[in-house]
Design an enzyme around this catalytic site. Sequence first.
Site, short mmCIF file in Angstrom:
data_model
loop_
_atom_site.label_atom_id
_atom_site.label_comp_id
_atom_site.label_asym_id
_atom_site.label_seq_id
_atom_site.Cartn_x
_atom_site.Cartn_y
_atom_site.Cartn_z
N GLY A 100 0.84 -1.19 0.00
CA GLY A 100 0.00 0.00 0.00
C GLY A 100 0.87 1.23 0.00
O GLY A 100 2.09 1.15 -0.05
N GLY A 101 0.21 2.37 0.07
CA GLY A 101 0.93 3.63 0.05
C GLY A 101 1.90 3.75 1.20
O GLY A 101 2.97 4.32 1.08
N MET A 102 1.52 3.19 2.35
CA MET A 102 2.34 3.40 3.52
C MET A 102 3.33 2.29 3.79
O MET A 102 4.28 2.47 4.54
CB MET A 102 1.45 3.56 4.74
CG MET A 102 1.40 4.99 5.23
SD MET A 102 0.26 5.18 6.57
CE MET A 102 1.39 5.32 7.93
N VAL A 105 2.35 -5.30 3.39
CA VAL A 105 1.69 -6.20 4.32
C VAL A 105 2.21 -7.62 4.09
O VAL A 105 2.28 -8.08 2.94
CB VAL A 105 0.16 -6.17 4.14
CG1 VAL A 105 -0.51 -7.05 5.18
CG2 VAL A 105 -0.34 -4.75 4.22
N LYS A 122 1.94 -5.33 8.99
CA LYS A 122 2.10 -4.17 8.12
C LYS A 122 3.38 -3.45 8.53
O LYS A 122 3.52 -3.01 9.67
CB LYS A 122 0.90 -3.25 8.32
CG LYS A 122 0.71 -2.24 7.24
CD LYS A 122 -0.63 -1.55 7.48
CE LYS A 122 -0.67 -0.21 6.78
NZ LYS A 122 -1.83 0.58 7.23
N ASP A 215 -10.79 5.30 3.83
CA ASP A 215 -10.47 4.51 2.64
C ASP A 215 -11.39 3.31 2.55
O ASP A 215 -10.96 2.19 2.33
CB ASP A 215 -8.99 4.08 2.71
CG ASP A 215 -8.47 3.64 1.35
OD1 ASP A 215 -9.12 3.97 0.33
OD2 ASP A 215 -7.45 2.96 1.30
#
Lengths: 920, 211
Positions: A100-102, A105, A122, A215
Site C-alpha cells: 500500500g501507500g504506507m 503487508v 504491516k 479509505d
Amino acid sequence: MSPAERASWQRIKALFESARMQPADQRAAWLDRACGDQPAVRAEVLSLLEADAQSLPWLDGDVVEAVPALFAPERPGSPHAVAMPERVGPYALVRELGRGGMGTVYLGKRADEQFDQEVAIKLIKRGMDSDELVARFRRERQILATIAHPNISRLLDGGMTRDGQPYLVMERIEGEPIDRFCERHQLPIARRLGLFRSVCDAVHHAHGCLVVHRDIKPGNVLVTAEGVPKLLDFGVAKLLDAAHGPARSMVTTGAVPLTADYASPEQLRGDVITTASDVYALGVMLYELLTGRRPHQLASLDRRAAERRVCETDPPLASTVAAVVDSGRPQRRWRRQLTGDLDRIAAKALHREPRRRYGSAAQLSDDLRRHLAGLPVIARPDTLLYQAGKLARRHRVVASAAVLVALSLVMGLVATSWQARIARAERERAREEATTATEVADFLAGVLQETDPFARQGEEMSVPALLDRAAVRIEDELRGQPRVRARVLETLGVALGRNDVLDHARTLLEEALAIRQEALGPQAPETADSLRAIGGLLRRAGDLAEAEAALRRALAIHQARGGAESVAAAEVVGELASVLRERGAFDQAVPLARQSLSIRRARFADGSVEVAEALNDLALLLTERGDLAGAEPLYREALAMYRARHGEGHPSVGITLQNLSDLLLKQGRLGLAIESMQQSLAITRASVGDSSHLASGLNTLGVLLRRADRFEEAREAYEEALALQHRLLGSEHPAVATTSTNLAVILMTVGDLSGAEAQLTGALSILARQNGNEHPARVQSLHVLGQLRLHQDQPDEAVVAYRQALMLVEQARGREHPQVASVLVGLGRAQLAAGEAPAAEDALRRALAIRQAALGPEHDAVASAKSWLGACLTAQQRYADAEPLLVAGYQHLRASRGAEHSSVQMAWDRLQLLYRERGR
Amino acid sequence: MLRSCYRNFLLLSDSCSAMADDTTKLLSAWRAGDASALDRLLPLVYDELHRLARAAMRRERRDHTLQPTALVHEAYVRLIAQTRVDWKNRAHFIGVAAHLMRRVTMNHAREHGAAKRGGGALKVSLTAHDLPGGSAPAASAADDAGVEDVLALNQALDRLERQDPRQARIVELKFFGGLASREIEEVLDISRSTVDREWRMARAWLKRELL
C-alpha cells in the site's frame, strides 16, 4: 563485591589519586611506603598508573568521534534496504500479502510457536519513515488498540523492529471482497442490504472511537467463509479528537493513499475530512452493491477530470443504471425495487455537500432498516429554503437596524454589479442581467416595504422574520423564474454575510447555487458567481480550505468558458488571492492579486472602486510578505480613489486607512500609524457600527497603543475587540487567536502572567484546530510564548518556543523577512538568558543584518538589535566590542522613543551592566 | 556542549505531545519512587533514541553528523512535556537516555560488524564516497577506534560497573551520552572535582583493559 573487596577498591582509588600527585619518578618509592604490606594493592595501583600514562585518544571523545565510520550516512541501496525481513518482533514473515501507500503487508506467524496463529503484519515502507509518518504510525497503533468490533479486523500487536521500522500486527482475515461475494452468490437486495448494514455498524463504531476510516471500499471489506463482513486496513485513519476538531487531510500531494472511485468530493479537493466522508464512501459502496456499477464512471478520466466529475455532478439514480440480474428475476424488476426509497437513500449518502448526507453511518443503516421494514425513510429531495427557515428560527431577535443596513447594502449591490456587467461588454449576458437586476430590485423593494414600522404596525422586523417572509414571497412570486430567484437569494445571502449573519447567509447562497446549477447548468457563469459568493462568505467565516475549493471551482468555470480575463474572473482571482494570503500561501497569492489588478485596470475606468479594491488587496499581501515599500504607494492610490469617489466618511476609506496604519506601524512610523488608525475607527464606528471590521480595527489600535506604552487603553481595545469577535465570529475563529495573543502581550506587560498564559494556550489551540500547525499566525503566538517563558524565568523553554517560531516563519516568509529578525532577537535573548551567549550572538547578528537590509540603518528595530547584541558580547566579556553597540542602540532608541519608554530603559540597563561587569 | 546540542534540537511537534505526557508521568513516578515506572519508561526512550539515531545516520548532509549529546537532548525534547517538568527531571532523563544511547549504539555496532563480515565490499563504498576530501575516517587511522574497539570497551565497562558503578556511569554519560563534565555534575549531583577525579581513574582502568 564483598565488603573486603570494596574496602580494598576504595583504598586503591585513594592511593591512585595520591600517587598521581607525586612526581613520576618518585611514584614507585611513594607506593612502597604507602602499601608495603599489600603487594597486590601496590601492583594494581602501579598498573593503573602505567595505563594512565598510555595514549588512547579516542577514549577522550564520544563514541561518534571514536568510530565515525559506524555512523556514516547510509547510502540508498545499502544492504539494510533488503526486501522481506525474516522476522519482525516475535513474528516470522511467510510471504508478502500486498503493498500500500504506507508500507507492505506480510503474512506472519508467531515465531515462538506458543500458539499457531497467522497474522497480517504491516511494515512501514523503508525510506518513508520520516518523523511525520512515524508519528502517524504510532497514532494509528494507539487508535486501533481502542477498537474492538466483530466486523473490524483486530489490531493484535505493534512496535518497532530492531532497526527502527514500525510495524502493526493485525488479525488475518481470509475472505472475499464484499462486491465479489454478492455477485458470486447472486444475493438478493435484502441480503445485500443486510451485509451492508453490518459494515455501517462497524464504521459507526469506529466513528464512536473518534476514528475516520477514509479509505472504505469493497476491497477493504472482506466477507469470510461464515458470511461475516470484516472491515480492514485503517491505513489512513486519523484520530478525530474532540479536542482537535474535525480531522484534516494532512497531505493533498498523494502521500495519503486514496482510491478516487470511493473518495468524497471534499477528500478529492483536499478539504476537511470528517465522518461524513466515510458516509459518502459507504454510499458509493451501497450504490455499487445495488447496481453493479459505481456512481461516477472515472476509469477513463485523469485525476483532475475525475475530481470535477465527482465534485460537480450528481450521479444518475441507482434505479436507472442497475445492471444486476438476480437469478430468475429480470433486470426490469430489480430496477423497480430500487426506485424511490433506495434511490433517495443512496443519493442522500452520496450528497456532494457533506452536511446534507446522513449525519452518521448509523443513520444510513437505520434508514435502510426502515426501508426493509416498509416504514417511511428520512431521505427526501432537498426543499427550497426549508433549511433557511429552520435556521432562521434559531435567532429570534435581531435589531431592525441590521435589517435595514442589510437591505440597503443589497440595493447598492444590485446597482454596482449591474454596472460591472455593462462594463464587461458581454452584451447578451448584460441584457439578461439587467432584466434580472431590475426584477430583483423590485422584489426586494417589496420586502423592504414590509420592514416599514408603520406598515408592520410598530412591530420590529427581525432577520428571521424577514427571511421567512422572503421565503414565502419567493415561492409565490418567483415560481418559474430560477434566474431571478437565485439572484434574490444570492444578494440577500451576500448582504447577510456582510452583516456577519454567517450561517443564514450560507444557506441562502447554497440554495442559489443549487438553483443555478439545475436551471442554468454547472458550467454557467452564474453558477461561478454563486461559487464566488460562497467562497467569499467562507473566507469571512474563517473556513479557508472550503473557501479555496469553491473559488477554484468558480475559476475553473471561467477558464473553461474562455473568460479568464473577464471582470468576473478577476473578482474570483482577487478573492482567491485573499484566501491564500489568509492561509499563509503568500507566494501563490501575489501573482493572483497582480492578475486581478491588471484585469481591472484594463476593464474599468481610472479611479474606479474596483481598481481601488484590487490595489488595496495587493498592498495587503505585499505588506504581509514584508515588501513595505512596495505596498505604501498602492494604499495611497487606493485611498485617493475612494475619497474622490465616496467622500471621507465611507467605510472603504476607513478600511484602507486601517491597512495603511498597519503598514506604517510595520515601518516603525508609530505616530502616523496611530493617527491613521484613529481616523479609521471613527469612520467605522459611525458607518458600520459593531462588526468584525470594527473588531479588527480595535485590535490594531491595541497594538499601536501598546507600542506607545498606553497599556490600559490597549487592554480595553483588545477586550472590546475580543468580545465582538466572540459574538460575531464565534470562539473558534483565527481572528480570536490573533487578538488573544495580543491581549496576552499586554497581560504579560502588566504582570498578569497566568492570564497571559491562558490567552496564549487558547490562541495556540484555535490555530492548531483551524489551520494545522504550520500556519504562520502560529509564529506570533509562539513568539509571545517565548516572551512569556522568559518572563517566567524559563529561558530553556523560551528557546524551544522561539526555535519553533523561527522554523515556521522561515518556512512561510523565507530567511530574510523582518519577522524572522524579530523571532531571532527573541531567540537571542532567550539563549542569552539560558547562558548560551555564543549561540545568542549568532542569532542576534543575523537579526541585525536582516533588519539593516530590510528596514534601513535608521530604523528603531535596528537599534534594538544592536543593543541586544551588545548585551550578548558583554556576557562573553568582549567589552570593547559591546560598548559601541550598546551606546548606539541606546542613543538611537532614546532619540526616537523618548527616555521614559520601557524599551529605552532596558537598553540603558544593558549598557549599565556592561560598565559594572567591566569594572570588576 | 550545550550550545551545540541546541543547534541540533528538533522541535516538539503536537503529534508527540500525547507521548510526551506519558513519558513525563513515568519519569515523575520513577523519581517519586515507583521502580516499575522505569521499566515502562525505558522502552519508550529506547525506541525514540533508536529512531533518532537512525534518522541522524540517514541525514545526507555532512553538517548533520550524529552527536550523542544532540540525540539525548532531542529525545528529551520529544519525549517530555516541556511545560510540566522541572530541571531535576531533565537531569534524570538525560542520565537514563545516555544509558540507552549506549545500548542503541552497541546494537548498531554489532549489526555493523555483522554486515561487514557478510560483505567485504561495503566498507569501502561507505567511507570512500560518503566523506570526500581526504578525511575519510578509516578504521586504521591512529586516532580512531574500530567497531571491535568500542565493543571491547562496552564489555570492559560492564566489568568496571561491578567494580565501581559510579565510575562506569561517568564513562557512560561522557562517552556514550556525549555529555560535558558540567552536565555530568548535574546528572549525578556530584561536584566537578569528583567527576574529574573519577573519570581519570576510570579512564586509566579502561586503558589497562583495552591496551
